[in-house]
Enzyme design. Structure first.
Site, mmCIF file in Angstrom:
data_model
loop_
_atom_site.group_PDB
_atom_site.id
_atom_site.type_symbol
_atom_site.label_atom_id
_atom_site.label_comp_id
_atom_site.label_asym_id
_atom_site.label_seq_id
_atom_site.Cartn_x
_atom_site.Cartn_y
_atom_site.Cartn_z
ATOM 1 N N ASP A 19 -2.267 -21.966 48.230
ATOM 2 C CA ASP A 19 -2.033 -20.961 49.277
ATOM 3 C C ASP A 19 -1.041 -21.488 50.310
ATOM 4 O O ASP A 19 -1.154 -21.185 51.501
ATOM 5 C CB ASP A 19 -3.328 -20.506 49.953
ATOM 6 C CG ASP A 19 -3.135 -19.202 50.723
ATOM 7 O OD1 ASP A 19 -2.119 -18.501 50.507
ATOM 8 O OD2 ASP A 19 -3.988 -18.896 51.576
ATOM 9 N N HIS A 69 -8.552 -18.616 47.137
ATOM 10 C CA HIS A 69 -8.733 -19.436 48.342
ATOM 11 C C HIS A 69 -10.108 -19.265 48.975
ATOM 12 O O HIS A 69 -10.239 -18.860 50.114
ATOM 13 C CB HIS A 69 -7.616 -19.196 49.372
ATOM 14 C CG HIS A 69 -7.201 -17.762 49.562
ATOM 15 N ND1 HIS A 69 -8.075 -16.749 49.808
ATOM 16 C CD2 HIS A 69 -5.969 -17.201 49.552
ATOM 17 C CE1 HIS A 69 -7.417 -15.612 49.934
ATOM 18 N NE2 HIS A 69 -6.137 -15.852 49.777
HETATM 19 C C1 NCD Z 1 -0.701 -15.722 53.767
HETATM 20 C C2 NCD Z 1 0.751 -15.471 54.149
HETATM 21 O O1 NCD Z 1 1.172 -15.954 55.191
HETATM 22 O O2 NCD Z 1 1.459 -14.814 53.385
HETATM 23 N N1 NCD Z 1 -1.403 -16.256 54.889
HETATM 24 C C3 NCD Z 1 -2.524 -16.992 54.848
HETATM 25 O O3 NCD Z 1 -3.078 -17.292 55.895
HETATM 26 N N2 NCD Z 1 -3.037 -17.400 53.721
HETATM 27 C C4 NCD Z 1 -1.300 -14.476 53.243
HETATM 28 C C5 NCD Z 1 -2.503 -14.687 52.400
HETATM 29 O O4 NCD Z 1 -2.449 -15.212 51.299
HETATM 30 O O5 NCD Z 1 -3.592 -14.300 52.816
HETATM 31 ZN ZN ZN Z 2 -2.109 -16.571 49.999
#
Ligand code: NCD
Ligand code: ZN
Length: 343
Positions: free
Chosen positions: A248, A175
Site C-alpha cells: 500500500d 491492507h
Molecule cells: C491511498 C492513496 O493515497 O491512494 N491512501 C492510503 O492511505 N492507503 C488510498 C488507499 O489505498 O486507501
Molecule cells: Zn491502497
C-alpha cells in the site's frame, strides 16, 4: 543470528504508482525490488475500464528504467456502472488482473466508489466465473462510524454477506489493520485472503501521535491498537497462505501531507521489503518470509512464483531520504534506521 536470507523475488500485491511526475519518481523504486505489482486504479479520474487500464499500463512501462523486467498487473476501479463484459474482455486480453472496490468516499480519490453493492451482482458473477479477484478497501464510510471501527464494521456489515453470496469469488481484504480482520480471514473459506502492509506491522495508533501529529504515519485504514499490530505480525509471520505482501505504498507530495488537512497514505516503496525482513527477523520467522513475500500471493492469484532470487542481509540502513518528484518531494517510511537491506 541469521545474517542473510535469500528468497524468490517478491511481488507487491497492492501499490499506488500514481501518474505523471510522481509515477516517474516512484515506479523505478517498486520495479527495482518487486517482479510484479498490483497497481491501484485510483487516479484522477480513476481507471475504470480496460481501455484506461491499457493506457495506464503503457505509461507505467514508459516510466521504468531501460531493461526493467517489472510487470505491472492492472486493476479496474469498480463503479456503479462497471460493465462486466468489458471486465471479462480486459481479463481475457491480459490487461486486467483484478478489480478494486472502494466504498464511495473511503479514501484518496474514491469519490467514484460504489454506492450500492447490489448494483454489482452481475459484475461479481462474471468475476467469479473467470477467476478474477475482487480487491476490497474494507472500510465502511457511513457517517457516525468511528474511524477506528470502520474495518470491523465493514467485515460484519458488508464482507460477511459478500462472501456468503459469492462463494466462488476470490476476495482479497486489502491492507488489514485489526485482530478482527485476521480472525475473520483465517476462518473464512479459502477464497478469502488478505494483504498486510509493512507500516501496519510496525506502528500502532499511538505512534501517529508520538510527541505531536505525524502526518507521514497517517494512512487509511488508519493504524489501530497495539493488540491489533501484534495480531497482524503473528498472521504475516505464520506462513498461512491466506496472508501475503501488499505494501500500500501511497506517495503524496510533502505539501499534501504537511498541511491543515493532510492526505492519507504512507510511502514505503523504497524500504518495504527491508521492513518486512526486519519484522520477520524480530518474530523469529525469517523462514516464513518467502511464503509471505513471494509464494502466497502468486498462489492465490493463480500465477507462477518468480524464479529470480534476491538476498537481504542484516546491515544498517539509513531511513530513506525524501524522494524528489517533479517540483516536490515525498517523505518515505520509516523515519528510523533499518537493520536489513537488499544485498
Ligand atoms: C491511498 C492513496 O493515497 O491512494 N491512501 C492510503 O492511505 N492507503 C488510498 C488507499 O489505498 O486507501
Ligand atoms: Zn491502497
Amino acid at each position: 543470528m541469521t545474517l542473510s536470507v535469500t528468497l524468490r523475488r517478491p511481488d507487491d500485491w497492492h501499490v499506488h504508482l500514481r501518474d505523471g511526475a510522481m509515477l516517474a519518481a516512484v515506479a523505478p523504486l517498486t520495479a527495482a525490488r518487486f517482479a510484479r505489482a498490483i497497481v491501484m486504479p485510483n487516479l484522477v479520474p480513476p481507471v475504470t475500464d480496460t481501455a484506461a487500464a491499457k493506457a495506464y499500463r503503457a505509461r507505467i512501462l514508459a516510466a521504468l528504467p531501460p531493461g526493467s523486467s517489472f510487470t505491472p498487473l492492472m486493476t479496474a476501479y469498480l463503479t456503479d456502472t462497471t460493465d462486466p463484459v468489458d471486465l471479462e474482455a480486459g481479463w481475457r486480453a491480459g490487461v486486467l488482473t483484478a478489480a478494486k472496490l472502494y466504498p464511495a468516499h473511503a479514501t484518496t480519490n474514491s469519490a467514484h466508489g460504489v454506492t450500492d453493492l447490489a448494483l454489482l451482482a452481475p459484475v461479481f458473477a462474471t468475476m467469479a466465473r473467470i477467476g478474477m479477484p475482487l480487491l476490497l478497501h474494507g472500510e465502511v464510510t457511513r457517517q457516525g462510524v468511528d474511524i477506528f471501527d470502520r474495518e470491523a464494521v465493514f467485515i460484519d456489515d458488508v464482507l460477511d454477506g459478500l462472501v456468503a453470496a459469492n462463494p466462488a469469488l476470490k476476495i482479497v481484504l486489502e491492507h488489514i489493520t485489526t485482530r478482527r480482520a485476521v480472525e475473520y480471514v483465517r476462518s473464512a473459506p479459502a477464497t478469502v485472503a488478505a494483504t498486510i502492509t509493512p507500516h501496519h506491522l510496525v506502528i500502532n495508533r499511538s505512534d501517529i501521535f508520538r510527541g505531536g501529529v505525524r502526518p507521514h504515519l497517517y494512512c487509511l485504514p488508519i493504524a489501530k491498537r497495539e493488540e491489533d499490530r501484534l495480531a497482524l505480525r503473528a498472521a504475516a509471520c505464520s506462513g498461512d497462505p491466506k496472508f501475503f505482501l501488499g505494501t500500500d505504498s501511497a506517495p503524496h507530495s510533502v505539501e499534501a501531507k504537511e498541511c491543515a488537512c493532510g492526505a492519507a497514505g504512507v510511502f514505503n516503496a523504497e524500504t518495504a521489503i527491508e521492513v518486512y525482513a526486519q519484522v520477520f527477523d524480530e518474530e523469529g520467522a525469517l523462514d516464513h518470509l518467502e511464503a509471505f513475500a513471494s509464494l502466497n500471493g502468486p498462489r492465490f492469484y493463480g500465477l507462477p512464483p518468480n524464479e529470480e532470487r534476491i538476498t537481504l542481509v542484516r546491515a544498517h540502513r539509513d531511513p530513506p531520504a525524501p524522494l524528489a518528484a517533479g517540483t516536490t518531494r515525498v517523505v518515505g517510511f520509516p523515519d528510523a534506521p533499518l537493520a536489513w537491506r537488499i544485498a
